[in-house]
Design an enzyme around this catalytic site. Structure first.
Site, PDB file in Angstrom:
ATOM      1  N   SER A 139       0.849  -1.192   0.000  1.00 50.01           N
ATOM      2  CA  SER A 139       0.000   0.000   0.000  1.00 50.01           C
ATOM      3  C   SER A 139       0.884   1.242   0.000  1.00 50.01           C
ATOM      4  O   SER A 139       2.038   1.193   0.450  1.00 50.01           O
ATOM      5  CB  SER A 139      -0.870   0.011   1.257  1.00 50.01           C
ATOM      6  OG  SER A 139      -1.513   1.248   1.401  1.00 50.01           O
ATOM      7  N   TYR A 157      -1.142  -1.187  10.316  1.00 53.33           N
ATOM      8  CA  TYR A 157      -1.308  -1.401   8.878  1.00 53.33           C
ATOM      9  C   TYR A 157      -0.085  -0.932   8.082  1.00 53.33           C
ATOM     10  O   TYR A 157       0.509  -1.720   7.330  1.00 53.33           O
ATOM     11  CB  TYR A 157      -2.573  -0.675   8.406  1.00 53.33           C
ATOM     12  CG  TYR A 157      -2.935  -0.905   6.955  1.00 53.33           C
ATOM     13  CD1 TYR A 157      -3.590  -2.073   6.563  1.00 53.33           C
ATOM     14  CD2 TYR A 157      -2.626   0.036   5.977  1.00 53.33           C
ATOM     15  CE1 TYR A 157      -3.924  -2.280   5.231  1.00 53.33           C
ATOM     16  CE2 TYR A 157      -2.963  -0.170   4.649  1.00 53.33           C
ATOM     17  CZ  TYR A 157      -3.614  -1.330   4.286  1.00 53.33           C
ATOM     18  OH  TYR A 157      -3.938  -1.537   2.961  1.00 53.33           O
TER      19      TYR A 157
HETATM   20  N1  LIG Z   1      -8.813  -0.704  -1.312  1.00 50.83           N
HETATM   21  C1  LIG Z   1      -7.796   0.094  -1.014  1.00 50.83           C
HETATM   22  O1  LIG Z   1      -7.956   1.352  -0.953  1.00 50.83           O
HETATM   23  C2  LIG Z   1      -6.429  -0.474  -0.791  1.00 50.83           C
HETATM   24  C3  LIG Z   1      -5.335   0.406  -0.812  1.00 50.83           C
HETATM   25  C4  LIG Z   1      -4.053  -0.117  -0.620  1.00 50.83           C
HETATM   26  C5  LIG Z   1      -3.865  -1.466  -0.404  1.00 50.83           C
HETATM   27  N2  LIG Z   1      -4.953  -2.299  -0.371  1.00 50.83           N
HETATM   28  C6  LIG Z   1      -4.697  -3.732  -0.130  1.00 50.83           C
HETATM   29  O2  LIG Z   1      -5.281  -4.490  -1.165  1.00 50.83           O
HETATM   30  C7  LIG Z   1      -5.525  -5.827  -0.701  1.00 50.83           C
HETATM   31  C8  LIG Z   1      -6.915  -6.258  -1.131  1.00 50.83           C
HETATM   32  O3  LIG Z   1      -7.879  -5.457  -0.479  1.00 50.83           O
HETATM   33  P1  LIG Z   1      -9.195  -4.932  -1.208  1.00 50.83           P
HETATM   34  O4  LIG Z   1      -9.095  -3.467  -1.299  1.00 50.83           O
HETATM   35  O5  LIG Z   1      -9.455  -5.731  -2.425  1.00 50.83           O
HETATM   36  O6  LIG Z   1     -10.264  -5.246  -0.053  1.00 50.83           O
HETATM   37  P2  LIG Z   1     -11.581  -6.187  -0.048  1.00 50.83           P
HETATM   38  O7  LIG Z   1     -12.438  -5.862  -1.203  1.00 50.83           O
HETATM   39  O8  LIG Z   1     -12.143  -6.033   1.328  1.00 50.83           O
HETATM   40  O9  LIG Z   1     -10.976  -7.665  -0.234  1.00 50.83           O
HETATM   41  C9  LIG Z   1     -10.170  -8.242   0.756  1.00 50.83           C
HETATM   42  C10 LIG Z   1      -9.938  -9.699   0.412  1.00 50.83           C
HETATM   43  O10 LIG Z   1      -9.063 -10.260   1.412  1.00 50.83           O
HETATM   44  C11 LIG Z   1      -9.652 -11.455   1.906  1.00 50.83           C
HETATM   45  N3  LIG Z   1      -9.311 -11.689   3.305  1.00 50.83           N
HETATM   46  C12 LIG Z   1      -9.466 -10.828   4.348  1.00 50.83           C
HETATM   47  N4  LIG Z   1      -9.115 -11.431   5.492  1.00 50.83           N
HETATM   48  C13 LIG Z   1      -8.756 -12.704   5.168  1.00 50.83           C
HETATM   49  C14 LIG Z   1      -8.317 -13.824   5.920  1.00 50.83           C
HETATM   50  N5  LIG Z   1      -8.199 -13.776   7.269  1.00 50.83           N
HETATM   51  N6  LIG Z   1      -8.000 -14.968   5.265  1.00 50.83           N
HETATM   52  C15 LIG Z   1      -8.135 -15.044   3.912  1.00 50.83           C
HETATM   53  N7  LIG Z   1      -8.554 -14.028   3.160  1.00 50.83           N
HETATM   54  C16 LIG Z   1      -8.873 -12.861   3.771  1.00 50.83           C
HETATM   55  C17 LIG Z   1     -11.160 -11.258   1.734  1.00 50.83           C
HETATM   56  O11 LIG Z   1     -11.790 -12.525   1.603  1.00 50.83           O
HETATM   57  P3  LIG Z   1     -12.714 -13.242   2.714  1.00 50.83           P
HETATM   58  O12 LIG Z   1     -13.329 -12.157   3.556  1.00 50.83           O
HETATM   59  O13 LIG Z   1     -13.707 -14.013   1.899  1.00 50.83           O
HETATM   60  O14 LIG Z   1     -11.771 -14.130   3.471  1.00 50.83           O
HETATM   61  C18 LIG Z   1     -11.217 -10.508   0.415  1.00 50.83           C
HETATM   62  O15 LIG Z   1     -11.202 -11.408  -0.664  1.00 50.83           O
HETATM   63  C19 LIG Z   1      -5.320  -5.779   0.821  1.00 50.83           C
HETATM   64  O16 LIG Z   1      -4.076  -6.370   1.140  1.00 50.83           O
HETATM   65  C20 LIG Z   1      -5.310  -4.290   1.148  1.00 50.83           C
HETATM   66  O17 LIG Z   1      -4.531  -4.007   2.288  1.00 50.83           O
HETATM   67  C21 LIG Z   1      -6.214  -1.839  -0.567  1.00 50.83           C
END
Ligand SMILES: NC(=O)c1ccc[n+]([C@@H]2O[C@H](COP(=O)([O-])OP(=O)(O)OC[C@H]3O[C@@H](n4cnc5c(N)ncnc54)[C@H](OP(=O)(O)O)[C@@H]3O)[C@@H](O)[C@H]2O)c1
Length: 259
Positions: free
Chosen positions: A143, A156
């Protein structure tokens, strides 16, 4: 003769960026291993992908990556199935608790396992086979928060910073042997992340131009790993800001605690 298809393992594939990685990699002709806790969502996504890219073989694995045994269990299951991934996308993650939240320390540790050690163990287990085949592509989803430390973010950001350091060191160690490792650093991205982390109000109070689509972030990540870049800050705005984040003066400003 049929060309052997590449296999992409994607964690956190039930939503957001992970789901988008699954679609774009299926579009590039990969078979998929999709990992998350919500199996029903994985099934829906698998059905949609097969409708759009017929012939894609998909293996769903239900796993909770906050449990220390999860990476080994995923590795063993794939070994039994004779599947060895060529792409590893360590994407699962969440906003998680505040560092000083008065919850049992075990819950903090579970969060750190999801965000940090599970990623390290997935790399540790899957990269050696890639090296032996002289081909591998690994993306650790970090991130912009991992590019600068700031007051009030002691969980985080620091864990995402570790993923940047890990990816850089791994890439330096493996890219001459056909395995490229990238830390993908998105800024604000439209996914379920902010809803899951109870951050919807914050989302509503930020200007739209700082938000990017999952499609753009994933396209940039896949392009970067192909080129062998160890760090890819995603989005033109964040690429412009990133050098400022690395300046000593900006870092001082971010450390002022305004609470
Ligand atoms: N969206 C942003 O603004 C942003 C910015 C920078 C970085 N990121 C990073 O991008 C990545 C993906 O996030 P996203 O934005 O796509 O969020 P999201 O839509 O909430 O998706 C998160 C994914 O992670 C999985 N997950 C969460 N906890 C888990 C666990 N304990 N075991 C296995 N799977 C788990 C969830 O699946 P289940 O709940 O089905 O397990 C879901 O598929 C993350 O690492 C986040 O830190 C996001």
């Amino acid at each position: 003769m049929n060309k052997i298809k590449k296999v992409a393992l994607i964690t956190g594939a039930s939503a957001g960026l992970g789901q988008e990685f699954a679609k774009q990699l299926a579009g590039q002709g990969c078979d998929l291993v999709l990992v998350a806790r919500r199996e029903n969502l994985l099934e829906n996504i698998a059905t949609e992908i097969v409708e759009n890219w017929p012939g894609t073989l998909i293996t769903n694995i239900k796993a909770d990556l906050s449990e220390p045994s999860a990476p080994r269990e995923i590795f063993d299951e794939l070994l039994d199935l004779g599947i060895s991934p060529n792409y590893l996308i360590n994407n699962a993650g969440s906003a998680g608790p505040d560092f000083f939240d008065e919850i049992p320390w075990e819950e903090h540790l579970n969060y750190m396992t999801l965000m940090q050690t599970s990623v390290a163990e997935m790399c540790h287990r899957f990269i050696p086979k890639m090296l032996s085949k002289k081909f591998g592509r690994v993306i650790n989803v970090s991130s912009v928060a991992g590019r600068i430390s700031r007051a009030g973010d002691c969980h985080y950001g620091p864990m995402k910073a570790y993923l940047v350091a890990l990816s850089e060191a791994l890439n330096a160690s493996t890219h001459n042997h056909g395995v490229n490792v990238s830390a993908l650093c998105p800024g604000f991205t439209h996914t379920d992340f902010h809803q899951v982390g109870d951050l919807e109000e914050m989302k509503e109070n930020t200007p739209r131009f700082i938000w990017y689509s999952a499609q753009t972030v994933v396209q940039e990540g896949l392009r970067a790993v192909e080129k062998g870049r160890s760090i890819q800050v995603s989005g033109r705005l964040y690429r412009w800001i990133d050098p400022l984040f690395q300046s000593v003066w900006t870092r001082k400003i971010f450390q002022i605690n305004r609470q």
